[in-house]
Scaffold this active site. Structure first.
Site, PDB file in Angstrom:
ATOM      1  N   GLU A  52      36.370  50.532 -65.398  1.00 16.41           N
ATOM      2  CA  GLU A  52      36.422  51.921 -64.947  1.00 16.41           C
ATOM      3  C   GLU A  52      37.864  52.373 -65.108  1.00 16.41           C
ATOM      4  O   GLU A  52      38.765  51.817 -64.468  1.00 16.41           O
ATOM      5  CB  GLU A  52      35.981  52.051 -63.491  1.00 16.41           C
ATOM      6  CG  GLU A  52      36.030  53.475 -62.971  1.00 16.41           C
ATOM      7  CD  GLU A  52      35.971  53.564 -61.461  1.00 16.41           C
ATOM      8  OE1 GLU A  52      36.697  54.406 -60.888  1.00 16.41           O
ATOM      9  OE2 GLU A  52      35.218  52.798 -60.842  1.00 16.41           O
TER      10      GLU A  52
ATOM     11  N   GLY B 233      46.111  50.470 -68.710  1.00 10.20           N
ATOM     12  CA  GLY B 233      45.917  49.066 -68.370  1.00 10.20           C
ATOM     13  C   GLY B 233      44.538  48.569 -68.752  1.00 10.20           C
ATOM     14  O   GLY B 233      44.377  47.465 -69.288  1.00 10.20           O
ATOM     15  N   GLY B 234      43.525  49.389 -68.474  1.00 17.19           N
ATOM     16  CA  GLY B 234      42.167  48.991 -68.786  1.00 17.19           C
ATOM     17  C   GLY B 234      41.939  48.858 -70.276  1.00 17.19           C
ATOM     18  O   GLY B 234      41.251  47.925 -70.727  1.00 17.19           O
TER      19      GLY B 234
ATOM     20  N   GLY C   3      40.971  50.772 -62.748  1.00 16.70           N
ATOM     21  CA  GLY C   3      42.381  51.130 -62.799  1.00 16.70           C
ATOM     22  C   GLY C   3      42.655  52.203 -63.834  1.00 16.70           C
ATOM     23  O   GLY C   3      41.816  53.060 -64.096  1.00 16.70           O
ATOM     24  N   SER C   4      43.822  52.133 -64.450  1.00 20.22           N
ATOM     25  CA  SER C   4      44.279  53.186 -65.349  1.00 20.22           C
ATOM     26  C   SER C   4      43.693  53.018 -66.745  1.00 20.22           C
ATOM     27  O   SER C   4      43.240  51.940 -67.134  1.00 20.22           O
ATOM     28  CB  SER C   4      45.806  53.150 -65.446  1.00 20.22           C
ATOM     29  OG  SER C   4      46.232  51.970 -66.119  1.00 20.22           O
ATOM     30  N   VAL C   5      43.736  54.102 -67.502  1.00 17.75           N
ATOM     31  CA  VAL C   5      43.289  54.051 -68.896  1.00 17.75           C
ATOM     32  C   VAL C   5      44.166  53.087 -69.687  1.00 17.75           C
ATOM     33  O   VAL C   5      43.658  52.256 -70.456  1.00 17.75           O
ATOM     34  CB  VAL C   5      43.333  55.452 -69.536  1.00 17.75           C
ATOM     35  CG1 VAL C   5      43.032  55.377 -71.032  1.00 17.75           C
ATOM     36  CG2 VAL C   5      42.334  56.384 -68.843  1.00 17.75           C
TER      37      VAL C   5
ATOM     38  N   CYS D 204      39.127  58.093 -57.430  1.00 16.40           N
ATOM     39  CA  CYS D 204      38.778  58.146 -58.855  1.00 16.40           C
ATOM     40  C   CYS D 204      37.853  59.316 -59.156  1.00 16.40           C
ATOM     41  O   CYS D 204      37.729  59.724 -60.309  1.00 16.40           O
ATOM     42  CB  CYS D 204      38.117  56.838 -59.286  1.00 16.40           C
ATOM     43  SG  CYS D 204      36.690  56.367 -58.284  1.00 16.40           S
TER      44      CYS D 204
END
Length: 543
Positions: A278, A258-259, A254-256, A315
Protein backbone atom coordinates in the site's frame (compact mmCIF):
# COMPACT_ATOMS: atom_id res chain seq x y z
CA UNK A 1 23.69 -5.17 20.96
CA UNK A 2 20.42 -5.30 22.93
CA UNK A 3 18.76 -8.20 24.61
CA UNK A 4 14.98 -8.43 24.81
CA UNK A 5 13.31 -10.66 27.37
CA UNK A 6 9.55 -10.66 27.94
CA UNK A 7 9.33 -7.13 26.56
CA UNK A 8 12.08 -5.78 28.84
CA UNK A 9 14.95 -4.14 27.00
CA UNK A 10 18.42 -4.37 28.50
CA UNK A 11 20.94 -1.82 27.27
CA UNK A 12 23.99 -3.73 26.12
CA UNK A 13 25.39 -1.25 23.58
CA UNK A 14 29.18 -1.26 23.49
CA UNK A 15 30.80 1.95 24.69
CA UNK A 16 31.58 4.34 21.86
CA UNK A 17 28.96 3.00 19.46
CA UNK A 18 27.41 5.87 17.53
CA UNK A 19 23.66 6.53 17.88
CA UNK A 20 22.93 6.58 14.15
CA UNK A 21 24.09 4.86 11.02
CA UNK A 22 23.52 1.74 8.99
CA UNK A 23 26.54 -0.56 9.07
CA UNK A 24 29.26 0.51 11.49
CA UNK A 25 32.51 -1.45 11.78
CA UNK A 26 35.12 -1.16 14.51
CA UNK A 27 38.65 -2.00 13.35
CA UNK A 28 40.91 -3.93 15.66
CA UNK A 29 44.11 -5.87 15.18
CA UNK A 30 43.42 -8.99 13.22
CA UNK A 31 40.51 -7.57 11.16
CA UNK A 32 37.18 -5.92 11.76
CA UNK A 33 34.11 -6.93 13.70
CA UNK A 34 30.59 -5.52 13.38
CA UNK A 35 29.53 -3.02 16.00
CA UNK A 36 25.90 -2.98 17.03
CA UNK A 37 24.12 0.10 15.71
CA UNK A 38 21.56 1.13 18.32
CA UNK A 39 17.96 1.91 17.51
CA UNK A 40 16.59 4.92 19.35
CA UNK A 41 13.09 5.80 20.40
CA UNK A 42 12.48 9.50 19.72
CA UNK A 43 9.84 11.85 21.14
CA UNK A 44 8.31 13.69 18.14
CA UNK A 45 7.01 16.44 20.42
CA UNK A 46 10.53 17.47 21.36
CA UNK A 47 12.80 15.68 18.90
CA UNK A 48 14.74 14.24 21.84
CA UNK A 49 15.89 10.65 22.11
CA UNK A 50 13.88 8.73 24.72
CA UNK A 51 15.80 5.47 25.04
CA UNK A 52 17.89 2.96 23.21
CA UNK A 53 15.52 0.19 22.23
CA UNK A 54 17.31 -2.42 20.15
CA UNK A 55 20.08 -2.86 17.62
CA UNK A 56 19.82 -2.76 13.86
CA UNK A 57 19.84 -6.32 12.60
CA UNK A 58 22.90 -7.44 10.65
CA UNK A 59 22.64 -9.48 7.46
CA UNK A 60 23.49 -12.55 9.51
CA UNK A 61 20.75 -11.83 12.00
CA UNK A 62 18.21 -11.35 9.21
CA UNK A 63 19.28 -14.67 7.75
CA UNK A 64 18.97 -16.35 11.15
CA UNK A 65 15.50 -14.92 11.76
CA UNK A 66 14.18 -15.99 8.36
CA UNK A 67 15.66 -19.47 8.65
CA UNK A 68 14.22 -19.88 12.14
CA UNK A 69 10.80 -18.80 10.85
CA UNK A 70 11.05 -21.17 7.90
CA UNK A 71 11.92 -24.04 10.25
CA UNK A 72 8.70 -23.63 12.29
CA UNK A 73 6.23 -23.53 9.37
CA UNK A 74 4.87 -26.93 10.24
CA UNK A 75 3.91 -25.81 13.73
CA UNK A 76 1.24 -23.55 12.21
CA UNK A 77 -0.42 -26.29 10.17
CA UNK A 78 -3.17 -27.00 12.69
CA UNK A 79 -6.08 -24.58 12.24
CA UNK A 80 -7.16 -24.85 15.87
CA UNK A 81 -3.70 -23.90 17.07
CA UNK A 82 -3.73 -20.84 14.82
CA UNK A 83 -7.13 -19.84 16.13
CA UNK A 84 -5.80 -20.13 19.68
CA UNK A 85 -2.70 -18.10 18.74
CA UNK A 86 -4.69 -15.20 17.29
CA UNK A 87 -7.01 -15.03 20.30
CA UNK A 88 -4.12 -15.32 22.73
CA UNK A 89 -2.33 -12.51 20.89
CA UNK A 90 -5.37 -10.29 21.29
CA UNK A 91 -5.47 -11.12 25.00
CA UNK A 92 -1.77 -10.40 25.52
CA UNK A 93 -1.99 -7.05 23.76
CA UNK A 94 -5.02 -6.12 25.83
CA UNK A 95 -3.34 -7.16 29.07
CA UNK A 96 -0.31 -4.98 28.30
CA UNK A 97 -2.47 -2.27 26.75
CA UNK A 98 -1.73 0.56 29.17
CA UNK A 99 2.02 0.27 28.66
CA UNK A 100 1.71 -0.18 24.90
CA UNK A 101 -0.55 2.86 24.51
CA UNK A 102 1.63 5.07 26.69
CA UNK A 103 4.75 4.05 24.77
CA UNK A 104 3.07 4.53 21.39
CA UNK A 105 1.90 8.00 22.39
CA UNK A 106 5.40 8.93 23.53
CA UNK A 107 6.80 7.82 20.15
CA UNK A 108 4.09 9.11 17.79
CA UNK A 109 2.23 11.98 19.54
CA UNK A 110 -1.02 10.46 18.26
CA UNK A 111 -2.71 10.76 21.66
CA UNK A 112 -3.98 8.15 24.08
CA UNK A 113 -7.60 8.37 22.92
CA UNK A 114 -6.69 7.65 19.29
CA UNK A 115 -4.27 4.88 20.30
CA UNK A 116 -6.80 3.26 22.62
CA UNK A 117 -9.14 2.96 19.67
CA UNK A 118 -6.34 1.64 17.49
CA UNK A 119 -5.46 -1.04 20.02
CA UNK A 120 -9.10 -2.10 20.06
CA UNK A 121 -9.09 -2.26 16.28
CA UNK A 122 -5.92 -4.34 16.36
CA UNK A 123 -7.18 -6.89 18.84
CA UNK A 124 -10.53 -6.94 17.05
CA UNK A 125 -8.97 -7.86 13.72
CA UNK A 126 -6.91 -10.61 15.36
CA UNK A 127 -10.11 -12.12 16.70
CA UNK A 128 -11.85 -11.58 13.36
CA UNK A 129 -9.19 -13.60 11.57
CA UNK A 130 -9.54 -16.33 14.19
CA UNK A 131 -13.24 -16.49 13.30
CA UNK A 132 -12.39 -16.59 9.59
CA UNK A 133 -10.10 -19.58 10.11
CA UNK A 134 -12.72 -21.28 12.23
CA UNK A 135 -15.24 -20.90 9.40
CA UNK A 136 -12.88 -22.53 6.89
CA UNK A 137 -14.33 -20.79 3.83
CA UNK A 138 -11.00 -19.06 3.17
CA UNK A 139 -9.66 -22.43 1.94
CA UNK A 140 -11.91 -22.15 -1.13
CA UNK A 141 -12.32 -25.93 -1.39
CA UNK A 142 -13.56 -27.08 -4.81
CA UNK A 143 -14.06 -30.74 -5.71
CA UNK A 144 -14.89 -31.95 -9.21
CA UNK A 145 -15.27 -35.72 -9.09
CA UNK A 146 -14.20 -37.92 -11.98
CA UNK A 147 -16.76 -38.26 -14.75
CA UNK A 148 -16.06 -40.63 -17.64
CA UNK A 149 -19.30 -39.64 -19.38
CA UNK A 150 -17.91 -36.24 -20.32
CA UNK A 151 -15.99 -35.56 -23.53
CA UNK A 152 -13.16 -35.57 -22.85
CA UNK A 153 -13.47 -37.57 -19.60
CA UNK A 154 -12.86 -35.50 -16.47
CA UNK A 155 -10.34 -36.68 -13.89
CA UNK A 156 -10.92 -36.32 -10.17
CA UNK A 157 -9.74 -32.81 -9.21
CA UNK A 158 -9.64 -31.36 -5.71
CA UNK A 159 -8.47 -27.80 -5.09
CA UNK A 160 -7.80 -25.74 -1.99
CA UNK A 161 -5.34 -23.13 -0.73
CA UNK A 162 -2.16 -23.60 1.26
CA UNK A 163 0.22 -21.17 3.04
CA UNK A 164 2.92 -19.56 0.88
CA UNK A 165 5.73 -19.69 3.46
CA UNK A 166 7.63 -17.05 5.42
CA UNK A 167 6.01 -13.61 5.06
CA UNK A 168 7.96 -10.37 5.44
CA UNK A 169 5.92 -7.49 6.86
CA UNK A 170 7.05 -3.86 6.64
CA UNK A 171 5.35 -1.81 9.35
CA UNK A 172 3.65 1.55 8.79
CA UNK A 173 4.57 4.84 10.45
CA UNK A 174 1.09 6.27 10.99
CA UNK A 175 -0.56 3.25 12.62
CA UNK A 176 1.90 1.89 15.22
CA UNK A 177 -0.46 -0.97 16.06
CA UNK A 178 -3.13 -1.62 13.41
CA UNK A 179 -0.70 -1.56 10.44
CA UNK A 180 2.51 -2.47 12.21
CA UNK A 181 3.92 -5.38 14.21
CA UNK A 182 0.57 -6.82 15.40
CA UNK A 183 -1.44 -5.34 12.52
CA UNK A 184 -3.52 -6.70 9.69
CA UNK A 185 -0.62 -8.02 7.58
CA UNK A 186 0.78 -10.00 10.49
CA UNK A 187 -2.64 -11.19 11.66
CA UNK A 188 -3.74 -12.36 8.22
CA UNK A 189 -0.41 -14.04 7.46
CA UNK A 190 -0.46 -15.96 10.74
CA UNK A 191 -4.10 -16.86 10.17
CA UNK A 192 -3.18 -18.32 6.79
CA UNK A 193 -0.53 -20.48 8.45
CA UNK A 194 2.63 -18.51 7.66
CA UNK A 195 5.38 -17.47 10.07
CA UNK A 196 6.12 -13.73 9.96
CA UNK A 197 9.27 -11.63 10.13
CA UNK A 198 8.39 -7.97 10.74
CA UNK A 199 10.66 -5.10 9.84
CA UNK A 200 9.66 -2.51 12.46
CA UNK A 201 9.19 1.14 11.55
CA UNK A 202 11.85 3.46 13.01
CA UNK A 203 9.23 5.91 14.27
CA UNK A 204 8.03 3.57 17.02
CA UNK A 205 10.66 0.94 17.84
CA UNK A 206 9.79 0.64 21.54
CA UNK A 207 6.11 0.08 20.73
CA UNK A 208 7.15 -2.51 18.15
CA UNK A 209 9.22 -4.39 20.71
CA UNK A 210 6.37 -4.44 23.21
CA UNK A 211 3.91 -5.65 20.58
CA UNK A 212 6.35 -8.25 19.28
CA UNK A 213 6.95 -9.55 22.79
CA UNK A 214 3.18 -9.88 23.30
CA UNK A 215 2.83 -11.94 20.10
CA UNK A 216 5.71 -14.19 21.08
CA UNK A 217 4.25 -14.72 24.55
CA UNK A 218 0.98 -15.68 22.92
CA UNK A 219 2.79 -18.22 20.74
CA UNK A 220 4.45 -19.79 23.76
CA UNK A 221 1.17 -19.94 25.68
CA UNK A 222 -0.51 -22.01 22.97
CA UNK A 223 2.46 -24.32 22.54
CA UNK A 224 3.98 -22.75 19.41
CA UNK A 225 7.63 -21.80 18.87
CA UNK A 226 8.15 -18.09 19.48
CA UNK A 227 9.88 -17.83 16.11
CA UNK A 228 6.52 -17.81 14.34
CA UNK A 229 6.85 -14.03 14.85
CA UNK A 230 10.12 -12.09 14.84
CA UNK A 231 10.74 -8.34 14.90
CA UNK A 232 13.80 -6.79 13.25
CA UNK A 233 15.05 -3.21 13.06
CA UNK A 234 17.13 -1.25 10.57
CA UNK A 235 17.01 0.03 7.01
CA UNK A 236 19.56 -2.47 5.75
CA UNK A 237 17.67 -5.25 7.50
CA UNK A 238 14.62 -4.39 5.43
CA UNK A 239 16.63 -4.62 2.23
CA UNK A 240 18.16 -7.96 3.24
CA UNK A 241 14.75 -9.28 4.20
CA UNK A 242 13.11 -8.72 0.79
CA UNK A 243 16.07 -10.43 -0.91
CA UNK A 244 16.16 -13.52 1.33
CA UNK A 245 15.49 -16.68 -0.71
CA UNK A 246 13.27 -18.20 1.99
CA UNK A 247 10.91 -15.21 2.13
CA UNK A 248 7.86 -16.18 0.06
CA UNK A 249 5.81 -12.96 0.06
CA UNK A 250 5.84 -9.45 1.52
CA UNK A 251 3.41 -6.85 2.76
CA UNK A 252 4.18 -3.14 2.99
CA UNK A 253 2.43 0.04 4.06
CA UNK A 254 4.23 3.32 3.44
CA UNK A 255 5.44 5.76 0.81
CA UNK A 256 5.44 5.38 -2.95
CA UNK A 257 9.22 5.76 -3.06
CA UNK A 258 9.99 3.18 -0.39
CA UNK A 259 7.31 0.76 -1.51
CA UNK A 260 8.32 0.93 -5.16
CA UNK A 261 11.96 0.24 -4.27
CA UNK A 262 10.98 -2.89 -2.35
CA UNK A 263 8.50 -3.92 -5.05
CA UNK A 264 11.24 -3.69 -7.67
CA UNK A 265 13.60 -5.68 -5.43
CA UNK A 266 10.97 -8.39 -4.97
CA UNK A 267 10.51 -8.62 -8.74
CA UNK A 268 14.27 -8.62 -9.42
CA UNK A 269 15.00 -11.66 -7.26
CA UNK A 270 16.09 -14.87 -9.03
CA UNK A 271 12.75 -16.19 -7.83
CA UNK A 272 10.34 -13.20 -7.77
CA UNK A 273 7.78 -13.09 -4.98
CA UNK A 274 4.41 -11.38 -4.51
CA UNK A 275 4.74 -7.93 -2.99
CA UNK A 276 1.51 -6.53 -1.59
CA UNK A 277 2.24 -2.87 -1.03
CA UNK A 278 0.00 0.00 0.00
CA UNK A 279 1.79 3.12 -1.22
CA UNK A 280 0.25 6.57 -1.80
CA UNK A 281 -3.26 7.89 -2.38
CA UNK A 282 -4.82 11.26 -3.17
CA UNK A 283 -8.36 10.07 -2.28
CA UNK A 284 -10.28 12.52 -4.51
CA UNK A 285 -13.68 13.88 -3.55
CA UNK A 286 -16.26 15.08 -6.07
CA UNK A 287 -18.99 17.51 -4.99
CA UNK A 288 -21.74 18.08 -7.54
CA UNK A 289 -23.34 21.47 -8.00
CA UNK A 290 -26.58 20.11 -6.55
CA UNK A 291 -24.81 18.78 -3.46
CA UNK A 292 -23.00 22.07 -2.91
CA UNK A 293 -26.26 23.97 -3.29
CA UNK A 294 -28.09 21.77 -0.78
CA UNK A 295 -25.42 21.20 1.89
CA UNK A 296 -22.30 23.30 1.33
CA UNK A 297 -21.85 24.02 5.03
CA UNK A 298 -22.26 20.37 6.00
CA UNK A 299 -19.77 19.19 3.40
CA UNK A 300 -17.27 21.92 4.28
CA UNK A 301 -17.37 21.02 7.97
CA UNK A 302 -17.08 17.31 7.24
CA UNK A 303 -14.10 17.89 4.99
CA UNK A 304 -12.32 19.90 7.69
CA UNK A 305 -12.76 17.07 10.18
CA UNK A 306 -11.65 14.37 7.78
CA UNK A 307 -8.54 16.08 6.37
CA UNK A 308 -7.22 16.99 9.84
CA UNK A 309 -7.96 13.68 11.53
CA UNK A 310 -4.72 12.34 12.97
CA UNK A 311 -3.02 15.61 11.90
CA UNK A 312 -3.74 14.66 8.28
CA UNK A 313 -1.70 11.45 8.55
CA UNK A 314 -4.33 8.97 7.43
CA UNK A 315 -3.71 7.07 4.21
CA UNK A 316 -7.33 7.83 3.33
CA UNK A 317 -7.16 11.60 3.93
CA UNK A 318 -9.11 13.47 1.23
CA UNK A 319 -6.21 15.21 -0.51
CA UNK A 320 -8.05 16.80 -3.44
CA UNK A 321 -11.65 18.00 -3.61
CA UNK A 322 -13.43 18.96 -6.82
CA UNK A 323 -16.10 21.61 -6.21
CA UNK A 324 -18.24 23.53 -8.70
CA UNK A 325 -17.17 27.06 -9.58
CA UNK A 326 -19.76 29.53 -8.41
CA UNK A 327 -21.63 30.66 -5.32
CA UNK A 328 -22.43 27.22 -3.89
CA UNK A 329 -18.85 26.06 -4.22
CA UNK A 330 -17.55 29.24 -2.61
CA UNK A 331 -19.86 28.73 0.34
CA UNK A 332 -18.29 25.31 0.87
CA UNK A 333 -14.82 26.85 0.68
CA UNK A 334 -15.80 29.55 3.17
CA UNK A 335 -17.06 26.95 5.62
CA UNK A 336 -13.86 24.97 5.30
CA UNK A 337 -11.81 28.09 5.99
CA UNK A 338 -13.85 28.89 9.07
CA UNK A 339 -13.57 25.36 10.43
CA UNK A 340 -9.81 25.12 9.87
CA UNK A 341 -9.22 28.43 11.61
CA UNK A 342 -10.29 26.73 14.82
CA UNK A 343 -8.08 23.62 14.40
CA UNK A 344 -5.12 23.64 16.75
CA UNK A 345 -1.67 22.94 15.29
CA UNK A 346 -0.48 19.36 15.75
CA UNK A 347 2.69 17.30 15.84
CA UNK A 348 3.60 15.02 12.94
CA UNK A 349 5.08 11.58 13.44
CA UNK A 350 8.69 12.67 13.05
CA UNK A 351 10.90 15.55 12.01
CA UNK A 352 11.52 14.12 8.55
CA UNK A 353 7.80 14.04 7.82
CA UNK A 354 7.43 17.55 9.15
CA UNK A 355 10.15 18.81 6.84
CA UNK A 356 8.59 17.00 3.88
CA UNK A 357 5.17 18.44 4.68
CA UNK A 358 6.46 22.01 4.91
CA UNK A 359 8.45 21.63 1.70
CA UNK A 360 5.47 20.05 -0.08
CA UNK A 361 3.09 22.83 0.94
CA UNK A 362 5.62 25.49 -0.06
CA UNK A 363 6.18 23.93 -3.49
CA UNK A 364 2.46 23.71 -4.17
CA UNK A 365 1.79 27.26 -2.97
CA UNK A 366 4.40 28.61 -5.41
CA UNK A 367 2.56 27.23 -8.44
CA UNK A 368 0.86 29.77 -10.69
CA UNK A 369 -2.82 30.20 -9.93
CA UNK A 370 -2.66 28.44 -6.56
CA UNK A 371 -3.97 30.36 -3.54
CA UNK A 372 -3.92 29.52 0.16
CA UNK A 373 -7.02 30.98 1.88
CA UNK A 374 -5.90 29.22 5.07
CA UNK A 375 -2.15 28.63 4.98
CA UNK A 376 -0.89 25.23 6.05
CA UNK A 377 2.62 25.30 7.41
CA UNK A 378 4.86 25.73 10.39
CA UNK A 379 3.36 26.14 13.85
CA UNK A 380 4.96 26.92 17.17
CA UNK A 381 7.59 24.54 18.42
CA UNK A 382 7.49 21.34 16.36
CA UNK A 383 3.85 21.67 15.33
CA UNK A 384 2.26 22.25 11.94
CA UNK A 385 -0.88 24.20 11.11
CA UNK A 386 -3.70 22.86 8.94
CA UNK A 387 -4.78 24.65 5.78
CA UNK A 388 -5.87 24.25 2.17
CA UNK A 389 -5.04 25.40 -1.34
CA UNK A 390 -7.33 26.41 -4.19
CA UNK A 391 -6.83 26.25 -7.94
CA UNK A 392 -9.00 26.42 -11.07
CA UNK A 393 -9.53 23.13 -12.86
CA UNK A 394 -8.02 24.31 -16.14
CA UNK A 395 -4.59 24.45 -14.47
CA UNK A 396 -4.68 20.69 -13.89
CA UNK A 397 -5.60 19.93 -17.49
CA UNK A 398 -2.39 21.38 -18.91
CA UNK A 399 -0.01 19.02 -17.09
CA UNK A 400 3.49 20.24 -16.34
CA UNK A 401 4.39 21.54 -12.89
CA UNK A 402 0.75 21.53 -11.75
CA UNK A 403 0.81 17.73 -11.78
CA UNK A 404 2.38 18.11 -8.35
CA UNK A 405 -1.15 18.76 -7.09
CA UNK A 406 -2.08 15.22 -8.14
CA UNK A 407 0.45 13.73 -5.70
CA UNK A 408 -0.21 12.99 -2.05
CA UNK A 409 1.05 15.55 0.47
CA UNK A 410 1.22 13.75 3.82
CA UNK A 411 -0.14 16.02 6.55
CA UNK A 412 -3.07 18.39 7.26
CA UNK A 413 -3.57 20.00 3.86
CA UNK A 414 -5.96 19.47 0.96
CA UNK A 415 -6.41 21.01 -2.48
CA UNK A 416 -9.72 22.51 -3.62
CA UNK A 417 -10.11 22.37 -7.40
CA UNK A 418 -12.89 24.47 -8.94
CA UNK A 419 -14.33 22.82 -12.03
CA UNK A 420 -16.22 24.89 -14.61
CA UNK A 421 -18.74 22.32 -15.87
CA UNK A 422 -19.41 18.59 -16.17
CA UNK A 423 -17.19 18.23 -19.24
CA UNK A 424 -14.23 19.71 -17.38
CA UNK A 425 -14.95 17.50 -14.37
CA UNK A 426 -14.85 14.40 -16.56
CA UNK A 427 -11.58 15.57 -18.13
CA UNK A 428 -10.06 16.15 -14.70
CA UNK A 429 -11.04 12.69 -13.42
CA UNK A 430 -9.39 11.14 -16.47
CA UNK A 431 -6.03 12.53 -15.27
CA UNK A 432 -6.13 11.07 -11.78
CA UNK A 433 -3.83 8.22 -10.66
CA UNK A 434 -5.06 5.16 -8.77
CA UNK A 435 -6.38 5.66 -5.23
CA UNK A 436 -7.47 3.84 -2.14
CA UNK A 437 -10.74 5.76 -2.08
CA UNK A 438 -12.87 8.11 -4.13
CA UNK A 439 -15.85 9.97 -2.66
CA UNK A 440 -18.94 11.40 -4.32
CA UNK A 441 -21.29 13.93 -2.76
CA UNK A 442 -24.63 14.14 -4.59
CA UNK A 443 -27.81 16.15 -4.31
CA UNK A 444 -30.90 14.34 -3.07
CA UNK A 445 -32.47 13.91 -6.51
CA UNK A 446 -29.16 12.78 -8.07
CA UNK A 447 -28.88 10.00 -5.51
CA UNK A 448 -32.26 8.59 -6.53
CA UNK A 449 -31.90 8.66 -10.32
CA UNK A 450 -30.36 5.43 -11.73
CA UNK A 451 -29.88 7.01 -15.15
CA UNK A 452 -28.77 10.50 -14.13
CA UNK A 453 -25.55 12.37 -13.53
CA UNK A 454 -24.99 10.71 -10.15
CA UNK A 455 -24.89 7.25 -11.70
CA UNK A 456 -22.58 8.48 -14.44
CA UNK A 457 -20.15 10.02 -11.93
CA UNK A 458 -20.15 6.85 -9.84
CA UNK A 459 -19.14 4.93 -12.96
CA UNK A 460 -16.36 7.45 -13.67
CA UNK A 461 -14.97 7.15 -10.13
CA UNK A 462 -15.07 3.35 -9.95
CA UNK A 463 -11.92 2.77 -12.08
CA UNK A 464 -9.97 5.21 -9.88
CA UNK A 465 -10.22 3.53 -6.48
CA UNK A 466 -10.64 0.38 -4.46
CA UNK A 467 -13.41 1.87 -2.30
CA UNK A 468 -15.96 4.32 -3.68
CA UNK A 469 -18.07 6.26 -1.18
CA UNK A 470 -21.34 8.05 -1.84
CA UNK A 471 -21.58 10.62 0.94
CA UNK A 472 -19.49 10.63 4.08
CA UNK A 473 -15.70 10.71 4.30
CA UNK A 474 -13.01 8.10 3.62
CA UNK A 475 -11.04 8.38 6.87
CA UNK A 476 -11.86 5.32 8.91
CA UNK A 477 -11.68 1.84 7.37
CA UNK A 478 -14.13 -0.70 8.79
CA UNK A 479 -12.61 -4.12 9.47
CA UNK A 480 -15.24 -6.32 7.85
CA UNK A 481 -15.36 -9.06 5.20
CA UNK A 482 -16.81 -6.72 2.54
CA UNK A 483 -14.05 -4.13 2.98
CA UNK A 484 -11.48 -3.44 0.28
CA UNK A 485 -8.43 -1.40 1.22
CA UNK A 486 -6.32 -1.17 -1.89
CA UNK A 487 -6.68 0.23 -5.37
CA UNK A 488 -5.01 0.82 -8.73
CA UNK A 489 -1.33 1.74 -8.65
CA UNK A 490 0.13 3.74 -6.94
CA UNK A 491 -2.43 3.11 -4.20
CA UNK A 492 -1.26 -0.50 -4.12
CA UNK A 493 0.92 -2.91 -6.05
CA UNK A 494 -1.64 -5.73 -6.22
CA UNK A 495 -5.39 -6.17 -6.50
CA UNK A 496 -5.68 -7.47 -2.92
CA UNK A 497 -6.98 -5.77 0.20
CA UNK A 498 -4.94 -5.18 3.34
CA UNK A 499 -8.04 -4.79 5.54
CA UNK A 500 -10.89 -7.23 6.08
CA UNK A 501 -11.24 -10.99 6.02
CA UNK A 502 -10.19 -11.39 2.39
CA UNK A 503 -6.74 -9.95 3.22
CA UNK A 504 -5.83 -13.55 4.05
CA UNK A 505 -5.88 -14.41 0.33
CA UNK A 506 -2.52 -12.65 -0.13
CA UNK A 507 -0.71 -15.30 1.86
CA UNK A 508 -2.22 -18.41 0.27
CA UNK A 509 -1.70 -20.19 -3.03
CA UNK A 510 -4.05 -22.68 -4.68
CA UNK A 511 -3.09 -26.29 -5.39
CA UNK A 512 -5.11 -29.04 -7.11
CA UNK A 513 -4.73 -32.77 -6.60
CA UNK A 514 -5.65 -34.97 -9.55
CA UNK A 515 -6.72 -38.59 -9.03
CA UNK A 516 -5.08 -38.71 -5.61
CA UNK A 517 -6.13 -41.69 -3.46
CA UNK A 518 -8.51 -40.75 -0.66
CA UNK A 519 -6.06 -41.93 1.99
CA UNK A 520 -3.40 -39.49 0.74
CA UNK A 521 -5.58 -36.42 0.49
CA UNK A 522 -5.48 -33.59 3.05
CA UNK A 523 -8.48 -33.80 5.42
CA UNK A 524 -10.03 -30.70 3.85
CA UNK A 525 -10.35 -32.51 0.50
CA UNK A 526 -11.59 -35.93 1.61
CA UNK A 527 -15.07 -37.09 0.75
CA UNK A 528 -16.16 -37.37 4.39
CA UNK A 529 -15.03 -33.75 5.10
CA UNK A 530 -13.85 -34.52 8.65
CA UNK A 531 -13.11 -30.84 9.40
CA UNK A 532 -16.49 -29.65 8.21
CA UNK A 533 -15.18 -26.90 5.92
CA UNK A 534 -17.47 -25.23 3.36
CA UNK A 535 -16.85 -26.41 -0.17
CA UNK A 536 -18.22 -26.71 -3.68
CA UNK A 537 -18.67 -30.24 -5.02
CA UNK A 538 -19.51 -30.78 -8.70
CA UNK A 539 -20.75 -27.20 -8.88
CA UNK A 540 -22.97 -27.40 -5.79
CA UNK A 541 -22.09 -25.47 -2.63
CA UNK A 542 -22.04 -27.49 0.57
CA UNK A 543 -21.81 -26.07 4.07
Amino acid sequence: MFKISNGTIANLVPPGAGPFGRSVQQHRSGGSIPVAVPVWSVDPRTGNQRERVAAEATAGEVDGAVRAAHAVRGALADRQVRIALLRAAADELTADGARIIATADAETALGEARLTGELGRTTGQLRAFAAEIEDGGYLDVIIDRADDSLTPPRPDLRRYKIPVGVVAVYAASNFPLAFSVPGGDTASALAAGNPVVVKAHPDHPATSELAGAALRRAAAKVGLPEDVVTVLHGFDAGVELIKHPLVAAAGFTGSVRGGRALFDAAAARPQPIPFHGELGSLNPVVVTEAAAGEKAAEIGAGLAGSMTQGVGQFCTKPGLVLVPAGEAGEQLVATLAKQLADVAPGVLLDGRMRDAFLAGVDARTRLDGVAAPVAAGEGEGRTVAAGFLTVDGERLLTGGEHDLLLEECFGPVTVIVRYADTAQLTALLARFPGNLTATLHLGAAEAEDPNGRGAALLAELTPLAGRVLVGGWPTGVAVTPAQHHGGPYPASTSSSTSVGATAIERWLRPVSYQNAPEALLPPELRDDNPLGVPRRVNGTRQV
